[in-house]
Design an enzyme around this catalytic site. Sequence first.
Site, PDB file in Angstrom:
ATOM      1  N   GLU A 205       0.817  -1.214   0.000  1.00 22.63           N
ATOM      2  CA  GLU A 205       0.000   0.000   0.000  1.00 22.63           C
ATOM      3  C   GLU A 205       0.848   1.259   0.000  1.00 22.63           C
ATOM      4  O   GLU A 205       0.365   2.342   0.322  1.00 22.63           O
ATOM      5  CB  GLU A 205      -0.960  -0.019   1.184  1.00 22.63           C
ATOM      6  CG  GLU A 205      -1.878  -1.213   1.141  1.00 22.63           C
ATOM      7  CD  GLU A 205      -3.061  -1.104   2.074  1.00 22.63           C
ATOM      8  OE1 GLU A 205      -3.380   0.000   2.521  1.00 22.63           O
ATOM      9  OE2 GLU A 205      -3.665  -2.144   2.346  1.00 22.63           O
ATOM     10  N   LYS A 336     -15.748  -1.944   3.155  1.00 22.55           N
ATOM     11  CA  LYS A 336     -15.080  -2.360   1.927  1.00 22.55           C
ATOM     12  C   LYS A 336     -16.142  -3.008   1.045  1.00 22.55           C
ATOM     13  O   LYS A 336     -16.703  -4.043   1.409  1.00 22.55           O
ATOM     14  CB  LYS A 336     -14.000  -3.397   2.240  1.00 22.55           C
ATOM     15  CG  LYS A 336     -12.800  -2.858   3.030  1.00 22.55           C
ATOM     16  CD  LYS A 336     -11.977  -4.030   3.542  1.00 22.55           C
ATOM     17  CE  LYS A 336     -10.596  -3.636   3.995  1.00 22.55           C
ATOM     18  NZ  LYS A 336      -9.907  -4.760   4.686  1.00 22.55           N
ATOM     19  N   LYS A 387      -9.602   5.316   3.996  1.00 24.79           N
ATOM     20  CA  LYS A 387      -8.293   4.663   4.136  1.00 24.79           C
ATOM     21  C   LYS A 387      -7.939   4.056   2.784  1.00 24.79           C
ATOM     22  O   LYS A 387      -8.619   3.120   2.341  1.00 24.79           O
ATOM     23  CB  LYS A 387      -8.376   3.577   5.211  1.00 24.79           C
ATOM     24  CG  LYS A 387      -7.028   2.966   5.555  1.00 24.79           C
ATOM     25  CD  LYS A 387      -7.146   1.904   6.646  1.00 24.79           C
ATOM     26  CE  LYS A 387      -7.400   0.548   6.064  1.00 24.79           C
ATOM     27  NZ  LYS A 387      -7.035  -0.597   6.929  1.00 24.79           N
TER      28      LYS A 387
HETATM   29  C1  2PG Z   1      -7.048  -3.931   5.621  1.00 28.54           C
HETATM   30  C2  2PG Z   1      -6.885  -3.911   4.129  1.00 28.54           C
HETATM   31  C3  2PG Z   1      -6.470  -2.568   3.601  1.00 28.54           C
HETATM   32  P1  2PG Z   1      -6.510  -6.064   2.728  1.00 28.54           P
HETATM   33  O1  2PG Z   1      -6.669  -4.893   6.292  1.00 28.54           O
HETATM   34  O2  2PG Z   1      -7.658  -3.029   6.168  1.00 28.54           O
HETATM   35  O3  2PG Z   1      -5.379  -2.036   4.290  1.00 28.54           O
HETATM   36  O4  2PG Z   1      -6.000  -4.904   3.710  1.00 28.54           O
HETATM   37  O5  2PG Z   1      -7.111  -5.418   1.570  1.00 28.54           O
HETATM   38  O6  2PG Z   1      -5.292  -6.876   2.435  1.00 28.54           O
HETATM   39  O7  2PG Z   1      -7.531  -6.832   3.532  1.00 28.54           O
HETATM   40 MG    MG Z   2      -7.688  -4.048   8.135  1.00 25.63          MG
END
Ligand code: 2PG
Ligand code: MG
Length: 429
Positions: A205, A336, A387
Site C-alpha cells: 500500500e 469495503k 483509508k
Molecule cells: C485492511 C486492508 C487494507 P486487505 O486490512 O484493512 O489495508 O488490507 O485489503 O489486504 O484486507
Molecule cells: Mg484491516
Amino acid sequence: MTTIVSVEANWVLDSRSSPTVEATVTLADGRSSFAQAPSGASTGSHESWERRDGDPDRFGGRGVSGAVDVVRDEVSSALSGMDVTDQAAVDRALVDLDGTENRSRLGANTMVAVSAACARAGAMARGVALWEHLAGERRPSLPLPMVNLFSGNLHASGGMSIQDVLIVPFGAGDESTAIEWAHDIYCAARAILAERGASTLVGDEGGFGAPSPSSEAAIALAVEAIVRARRAPGEEVAIALDVAATHMLQHDGSYLLDGNALSADDLVETFVAWADRFPIVSIEDPLGEDDWTGWGRAAARLDPTVQLLGDDLICTHVDRLERAAALGCANAVLVKANQIGTLTEALAVADRARALGMRAVVSARSGETEDDWLSDLAVASGAGQIKVGSVARSERLAKYNRLLRIARGHGAPPWSGANGFDRALGPQG
Ligand code: 2PG
Ligand code: MG
C-alpha cells in the site's frame, strides 16, 4: 436513454499483478462506463466469496475467467432493460441473481465491478458526479484520510507483526492540506530511514516496510516523522494502527506480536500502554475476527475516545455490525464494498453504523487498480473517513487525486474535519 443494453467483463491486472474483473456497461444511447474490482490479502473469513478460477496453469490459480463468463452468460441479460440510474434496483437484481448468502455463485469481485460500472454509467446518464449520484438523500462530505506510513505482516513480506502504522492529519482545515501534510510526513519518514541506512522500499500500500521487526519502534518512528515534518503529534496529526490481529493468531489462541506469544488480555494491555505513550486515535482489528470476548476486553480497557475499528470482525456485513454494536465491542466499522458485493450494500452498512452511533471508514484493499470510484463512494457516504494506503503508488494516488479534484470542483461537499479526534487527544496528545 438510461437503459442498460449490455454488460461485459474482462480481466485486467491489479497492483499486485493479480488478474481482476473489469466490467463495462453499455447504455441504449451507445455510451459506456467501466469499473474494476479491488482485492484483499489480509482477508477476513466472513467476507463474501471472491471468485477465482483455481486453475494452477493460468495466473497461478487466480484467474477470473469464470467471473468474466458469468457476466456474459447471466449478468448481462439480468440487467439489460433496467434503468441504470436506479442503483438500488440494479444492485438488488445482482443480489437476487446471485441468490446466496456469501455471493458464492457470482462472486463478490464480479458483483462489485458490475455495481461500480453501473454507478458510473448512472452518474454519466444523469450528468452528475459519481459521488453526487451515489449520495442520494445522504449528506456527502470530504473524508479525513488515514494514511499508511509503515507496513508489516501480510502487506510487506513480514517485518513487524502489526499490519499498518498510519497517520491521521485531523488538524488540517481541508482535504488538500490533509494530503499535503501526509506528503510532508511521508517524505520525512523516508529521509529518516535513509539517514539510518534503513531500506526505503515500500509494501503493497505504499507504506515503508518497517525498518525494525518491532511494531512499537515503528509507531515511535511515525511520531518522529510527524515532528520532522513540523507538525504537532496529538495536536495536528495522530496515529492509527491496523493491527490485523486475525493474522497474528496462532493455533493455541495466542497472538504472535513481534516474536512474543501473548494472550488476548496481554495484547490488549500492550495497546493500553501504547495509547498512553503515543497519540493513538484509532485501532483497527486489535483482536481476531471471532474473538468477541477479546474485543470486549479492548473496549473496556481502552479510553472510549479511541476508535475501535472493525474490519475482519465485521466484514461490511450488517448482521456482524449489529452484533458488535450490541456487545459494545467496536465503535466503528471499516467499509469495503467487495467484502459484501454491491455499492448499495456498502453504503447501507455506513448508514446503519451512523444510526447505531458508530463511525465508518470507507476503505480500499491492498490490491487495487487505477480506478478511483472508491473516493466517490467515500464522499457520497458522508462517513467522514477514508483509508486508501500511502501517498505513493499510482493505484493509491488515483484515489487521493480524485479527492483533490472533488474538493476543488464546483459545489464541493464540506470537509468532514477532525471527526472528534481533536477532543480525544487534547492539546498534549
Ligand atoms: C485492511 C486492508 C487494507 P486487505 O486490512 O484493512 O489495508 O488490507 O485489503 O489486504 O484486507
Ligand atoms: Mg484491516
